[in-house]
Design an enzyme around this catalytic site. Structure first.
Site, PDB file in Angstrom:
ATOM      1  N   ASN A 264       0.809  -1.216   0.000  1.00  0.00           N
ATOM      2  CA  ASN A 264       0.000   0.000   0.000  1.00  0.00           C
ATOM      3  C   ASN A 264       0.847   1.274   0.000  1.00  0.00           C
ATOM      4  O   ASN A 264       0.342   2.363   0.240  1.00  0.00           O
ATOM      5  CB  ASN A 264      -0.943   0.007   1.201  1.00  0.00           C
ATOM      6  CG  ASN A 264      -2.053  -1.022   1.058  1.00  0.00           C
ATOM      7  OD1 ASN A 264      -2.396  -1.416  -0.050  1.00  0.00           O
ATOM      8  ND2 ASN A 264      -2.613  -1.446   2.176  1.00  0.00           N
ATOM      9  N   HIS A 266       3.056   2.417   2.088  1.00  0.00           N
ATOM     10  CA  HIS A 266       3.315   3.082   3.369  1.00  0.00           C
ATOM     11  C   HIS A 266       3.888   2.060   4.348  1.00  0.00           C
ATOM     12  O   HIS A 266       3.968   0.875   4.047  1.00  0.00           O
ATOM     13  CB  HIS A 266       2.055   3.763   3.915  1.00  0.00           C
ATOM     14  CG  HIS A 266       0.911   2.820   4.189  1.00  0.00           C
ATOM     15  ND1 HIS A 266      -0.386   3.231   4.359  1.00  0.00           N
ATOM     16  CD2 HIS A 266       0.862   1.469   4.317  1.00  0.00           C
ATOM     17  CE1 HIS A 266      -1.173   2.202   4.598  1.00  0.00           C
ATOM     18  NE2 HIS A 266      -0.430   1.126   4.585  1.00  0.00           N
ATOM     19  N   CYS A 301       2.487   6.487   7.780  1.00  0.00           N
ATOM     20  CA  CYS A 301       3.877   6.931   7.819  1.00  0.00           C
ATOM     21  C   CYS A 301       4.547   6.545   6.509  1.00  0.00           C
ATOM     22  O   CYS A 301       4.374   5.411   6.031  1.00  0.00           O
ATOM     23  CB  CYS A 301       4.587   6.288   9.004  1.00  0.00           C
ATOM     24  SG  CYS A 301       6.209   6.960   9.356  1.00  0.00           S
TER      25      CYS A 301
END
Length: 373
Positions: A264, A266, A301
């Site tokens: 994804n 991240h 993040c």
């Protein structure tokens, strides 16, 4: 720590597991099944679930064949098709200094069995359990909350069996639960639950679960709610307060590795567990083991972010914790008592934030029990 006995049941790979039959009218991997048996246009999802067995048989005939990986896995759907079980051998690189599996290992196995469950019912193999409609609309699942309880850590070479299932969780998410067992004894050694929400892969904004997506996965969910933590006072439901400065302990400037990024684009949810544990005081790591962890994910993040990990004591007395272990402390592998003695159990609050802006990434709570001698 004593290892559990060698498995008494055969782990030999047998014939391919039976695939669950889909009701007519549902889309799977781009194939549209016969519509003759579809309920009326405005019928409820429950009516769609009760499609006839004859229609389901015709639908299954058009389903894609199993992959080699699916045939070789030690996992399969349960006979009712509403949950999935898989067995795993704990490998040498998955254990820590105590020769038992780390909590990151447990979390990775939970993620693996969840993805394999999704693949077994025909969902995407190029993402984390995305349905046909989700892929068309560029939507992905992201973790909103994870709660794991471990009563006994498996050792290197032990075999664990994990059962998982998913179900609806309000209007904006879905819920996935797990039961972890010692394969050789059938003993429950852990439980977990999680909440997932939908995010647009391009805008990175959360999005409500549409009726089309809901109908695609609800046919594989239990008809009535089934909870890994049915207790009314379960810790899995408790709110986590924000940790306030000053923190008891901290690790600043943690940087994601390239290997921490997932499909994804991240940082994967399991990486946050490791960051949280980085700021646990060393005397706790030396004398206790993690019993429960709850994480609320507030912000994703990216690879170029730097992260600060802060920890403060919520329950317990560090002076008592540092004393020698009493002879009547609970043994490793037993579910903890409801009100443990302070010197045997302690509880911490955690806060992950971006180093520069201070924006909140994650908040968490951990409970620790003293290691058995």
């Amino acid at each position: 720590m004593l290892r559990s006995a060698a498995p008494t049941r055969s782990l030999a790979v047998g014939p391919p597991p039976q695939r669950r039959l889909l009701p007519a009218g549902h889309t799977l991997l781009g194939r549209r099944f016969p519509v003759a048996c579809l309920p009326p246009q405005h019928a409820s999802v429950e009516l769609q679930r009760s499609a006839t067995a004859e229609s389901a048989t015709a639908a299954a005939a058009a389903a894609p064949e199993e992959t080699l990986a699916q045939r070789l896995r030690l996992g399969k759907l349960e006979p009712d098709g509403l949950s999935y079980k898989e067995s795993f051998i704990v490998r040498c690189y998955e254990v820590g200094v105590n020769k038992t599996a780390t909590v990151e290992t447990i979390a990775n196995l939970l993620q693996e069995v969840g993805c394999n469950h999704a693949q077994s019912v025909g969902f995407s193999t190029d993402g984390f359990a995305t349905t046909t409609t989700m892929r068309l609309l560029r939507l992905i699942w992201v973790t909103a909350r994870m709660h794991i309880e471990i009563y006994k850590y498996p050792a290197w070479g032990d075999v664990v069996e994990i059962e998982t299932w998913c179900q609806e969780e309000g209007k904006i998410g879905t819920r996935r639960d797990w039961i972890i067992k010692d394969y050789s004894t059938g003993e429950v050694i852990g439980r977990a639950t999680s909440k997932w929400v939908m995010m647009n892969q391009d805008t990175r904004r959360l999005q409500r679960v549409s009726d089309d997506v809901r109908e695609e996965y609800l046919i594989f969910c239990p008809r009535t709610p089934r909870l890994a933590f049915p207790e009314e006072d379960s810790d899995s439901l408790k709110k986590i307060p924000k940790l306030e400065d000053p923190a008891l302990s901290s690790r600043l400037g943690l940087v994601p590795r390239r290997a921490d990024l997932d499909m994804n684009q991240h940082v994967n949810n399991v990486t946050y567990i490791g960051w949280v544990l980085e700021s646990i005081p060393q005397e706790i790591i030396d004398t206790h083991e993690l019993q429960t962890i709850t994480l609320d994910y507030r912000r994703e993040c990216q690879h170029d972010d730097a992260v600060d990990s802060l920890t403060s004591l919520e329950f317990g007395d560090l002076d008592l914790i540092r004393r020698p272990q009493s002879s009547d402390s609970p043994k490793n592998g037993k579910p903890p008592p409801p009100l443990p003695l302070p010197q045997d159990c302690c509880q911490f609050l955690h806060f992950l934030k971006l180093s520069g802006s201070g924006l909140e990434i994650n908040r968490g709570r951990t409970q620790w029990r003293r290691l058995a001698k």
